[in-house]
Design a protein around this motif. Structure first.
Motif, short mmCIF file in Angstrom:
data_model
loop_
_atom_site.label_atom_id
_atom_site.label_comp_id
_atom_site.label_asym_id
_atom_site.label_seq_id
_atom_site.Cartn_x
_atom_site.Cartn_y
_atom_site.Cartn_z
N GLU A 156 0.81 -1.22 0.00
CA GLU A 156 0.00 0.00 0.00
C GLU A 156 0.84 1.27 0.00
O GLU A 156 0.29 2.38 0.04
N LYS A 158 2.89 2.30 2.37
CA LYS A 158 3.07 2.87 3.70
C LYS A 158 4.42 2.46 4.27
O LYS A 158 4.90 1.35 4.02
N ARG A 648 -0.20 6.81 3.50
CA ARG A 648 0.37 6.26 2.27
C ARG A 648 1.28 7.32 1.67
O ARG A 648 0.86 8.46 1.43
#
Length: 752
Positions: A156, A158, A648
């Motif tokens: 994602e 992150k 993110r």
């Protein structure tokens, strides 16, 4: 009149065509090539010449991030900024904060994976990742769940970090989504107990993960039968301990000007007046705070190439014979006790059997083999006429110098010392066959039997060796002697524990006499046996569960959890044929921090030991370890620390580049001999070993010494992340030719 509009339109078309041609020429002939060259300069990954930005693993220091190019062995470096270790010693415990700062100097998003060592008895309980002004704190999870959380955050975009235990003293830290030109700081905290042995307190901080040899698979093949109507097939049983995959990384060449810099500070508060504080292997500055406290700092530039060891003792050698400490956490008291039995007069020494095992594999090259030869030579000189002994040497082959243990006559000792002096380091590290040979006492009488094992222990099959000790130890006592600047202390200490012996480390040739003298004090003096520990209060959880024999100069160290530290702790045993008892009042225990973590770590170790000894099942051990780890926030083989940023940051279309981190070779290792592990052995040295053994035991015995094949060391490939720079340059040149041709065509039409 009609010709004017026609001419105007023709001139207009020529003007438009000219302008279009000039624009097209400028775009293709000037702009695109320039952009292509600029892009190629920024991403010179396929250039045939090696730009200054390129590095190789042999030029790197441990902790540097590397991005692989399409050229074999060429990388782009994202340099490591610093490694710092800050330790607070308070009485019996030490709290350490390990800080590593990294910078991604590339234009790529990076996922880093690095390998780092920690003490084998350390309780790792905290992880923080600092990015800019954000601090991301990790949580403890079951290992598979933590990995799933990390992988999800990684996909994602992150930021995330994951700390996993690969061995009890080897950990990995994966850090995902480090942005271009971004700095990150990772802090790991752990607790450990201070060691007391031979009248001195000590603290070891491992700073380097040494390369480890992966032996051939010599484990027994266990099969189950599936029968139907009398006939069926067999299938292999699953491994009890899992695959035990090796952990490896690129190495730095010894002639490289790259290093892995490290800073270290110890705030020592011993709890009693101290004297003779010294660092065994590093130059340090020592500032006296008061009679009980010192501040120790590494002096000058230091690289992470050997373990840091600090020692101190009490003033005038007035070493405490007992220690009692407690910590209150929640509703429970945690107690840590040190109990040293009294010195007794040495009785008439009875005859014993001593089997010496020496490692002369390639990883022992350099100063390590010198230390091992000197140590074994000293040990042979200490044998008594009524002793029996043998010498076993091994690399990826094995030699028993005598067919069986022989009387320690002057002639036999002289032969063995000449054999030891001739040993050279070469080949792989097949430790299981010599261990099994040393433990085989089927042809001997009853009595005291001791195995002295000299090695650096750098192998990947620790559990296989520990299982062999548990199954075959019999009446033998195993004394491990760790050789070199960074030995595998987990294997050494656990093997000594299972073998009811002790562990000694020799880090330099200058230490041989003192260390081996202390070891022979243990070998030659009676141990305290039948050790028992009894608390007057009920519901006490004690560690270790199986109390060991206690040898001269070493205390019994107990950790316990109880509702309230009250009543007494009574320790008893037999010193030779004399009973020994001591009682400690628990209400007089001094306060100390970190004992709860140490108790939990030792309970986890107890579960592993009981599993190895077959006292509990795999399911019971895993259940106990998982409960303790989650309750006390500890990293184990079943749990990991994972931290995830909620934001993110990496764009969805930006690729993520993986980078492994090269490690520095431990000081004293011979780089060339290490590279020879598993390939070409030193045939001349091997022939000499066989000839010497043949002279001692006869040609028939020597003919049975067949070499054991060695597995090549594992390599860690890095993923390809290159851009097609050469293609861009060719496209630019082609555009330049096309633009020039078009301009010439337009000019010719205009003249027409």
């Amino acid at each position: 009149m009609s010709a004017l509009p026609s001419l105007s339109r023709r001139q207009h078309r020529r003007t438009v065509l000219t302008r279009f041609g000039l624009l097209l020429w400028f775009s293709n002939a000037i702009l695109l090539p320039v952009l292509a060259v600029i892009f190629a300069l920024l991403h010179p990954l396929e250039s045939h010449a090696q730009p200054a930005a390129f590095v190789t693993p042999n030029e790197m220091g441990a902790g540097s991030l590397l991005l692989q190019t399409t050229q074999d062995g060429k990388y782009i470096e994202a340099p490591r900024l610093a490694t710092d270790v800050d330790i607070d010693v308070n009485g019996p415990t030490a709290r350490a904060v390990l800080t590593q700062a990294f910078e991604n100097s590339t234009d790529k998003w990076v996922e880093a994976l690095y390998v780092f060592p920690l003490p084998e008895d350390s309780a790792v309980y905290s992880l923080k990742m600092i990015v800019g002004n954000r601090v991301i704190v990790a949580d403890i999870k079951e290992k598979q769940a933590a990995r799933a959380i990390y992988e999800k955050a990684r996909r994602e975009g992150k930021k995330a970090t994951l700390v996993e235990q690969q061995r009890p003293n080897v950990f990995t830290n994966a850090v995902a989504n480090i942005g271009p030109h971004e700095k990150i700081v990772v802090q790991i905290e752990y607790q450990q107990a201070v060691r007391l042995a031979d009248g001195r307190f000590s603290l070891r901080v491992p700073l380097v993960v040494a390369p480890r040899y992966t032996p051939q698979d010599t484990s027994p093949i266990t099969q189950n039968a599936d029968l139907k109507a009398g006939w069926g097939s067999t299938r292999e049983s699953a491994s009890r301990k899992g695959s035990g995959k090796p952990v490896s990384a690129p190495l730095i060449a010894p002639d490289s000007d790259r290093t892995n810099p490290v800073t270290l500070k110890v705030n020592l508060n011993a709890g009693f007046p101290v004297d003779d504080v010294k660092s065994l292997y590093h130059a340090v500055r020592i500032d006296k705070i008061n009679d009980q406290a010192r501040r120790i700092v590494l002096d000058g530039d230091t690289t992470a190439e050997r373990d840091f060891v600090l020692e101190w003792n009490a003033v005038a050698s007035n070493v405490p014979s007992v220690g009692l400490f407690r910590e209150r956490v929640g509703k429970d008291d945690y107690v840590l006790a040190y109990v040293t039995p009294p010195a007794v007069a040495t009785p008439q020494k009875a005859g014993r059997e001593v089997v010496f095992v020496i490692d002369n594999s390639g990883s022992m090259g350099g100063t390590s083999i010198e230390q091992a030869r000197a140590s074994l030579d000293y040990a042979l000189s200490r044998l008594e006429p009524n002793d029996r002994f043998n010498v076993i040497r091994f690399d990826d082959t094995m030699t028993k110098f005598f067919p069986d243990s022989v009387v320690a006559t002057a002639d036999n000792i002289a032969k063995a010392r000449r054999f030891v002096t001739s040993l050279e380091a070469a080949g792989g590290t097949e430790m299981l066959p010599p261990l099994q040979a040393a433990l085989d006492d089927s042809h001997q009488a009853d009595g005291l039997r001791q195995v002295v094992f000299l090695t650096d222990g750098e192998v990947n099959n620790e559990q296989q060796l520990l299982d062999a000790i548990a199954a075959s130890r019999g009446r033998s006592r195993i004394f491990m002697v760790g050789i070199g600047s960074a030995p595998n202390t987990y294997l050494m200490s656990r093997a000594a524990e299972l073998g009811r012996g002790s562990f000694t480390h020799i880090g330099s040739v200058a230490e041989v006499n003192d260390r081996m003298h202390a070891l022979f004090d243990k070998l030659e003096n009676p141990a305290v046996t039948n050790v028992a520990a009894v608390f007057s209060e009920k519901n006490v959880s004690l560690s270790p569960n199986l109390l060991p024999d206690i040898y001269h100069g070493e205390p019994l160290v107990l950790a316990a959890r109880m509702g309230k530290a009250a009543g007494t702790l009574t320790v008893s045993g037999m010193v030779g044929d004399r009973p020994w008892t001591i009682s400690l009042p628990l209400d007089q225990a001094s306060n100390a921090k970190g004992i709860s973590k140490i108790w939990a770590r030792r309970q986890i170790d107890d579960a592993e030991v009981n599993l190895t000894l077959g006292k509990i099942t795999q399911t019971e051990a895993d259940k106990r370890i998982l409960r303790l780890a989650l309750e006390h926030h500890l990293v184990t083989r079943l749990t990991s620390l994972v931290a995830v940023d909620t934001r993110r940051l990496r764009p969805a279309n930006a690729p993520l580049t993986e980078a492994d981190i090269p490690l520095q070779l431990p000081a004293g290792w011979d780089y060339n001999k290490l590279l020879g592990i598993g390939t070409a052995r030193n045939a001349e040295a091997d022939a000499g070993h066989r000839q010497a053994a043949g002279n001692a035991q006869g040609d028939d015995e020597a003919a049975e010494l067949e070499p054991i094949s060695a597995a090549p060391p594992a390599s860690v490939p890095l993923p390809q992340t290159a851009t097609p720079a050469t293609l861009f340059i060719l496209e630019g040149l082609l555009a330049l030719l096309l633009g020039s041709s078009l301009l010439a065509f337009v000019s010719k039409r205009n003249r027409a």
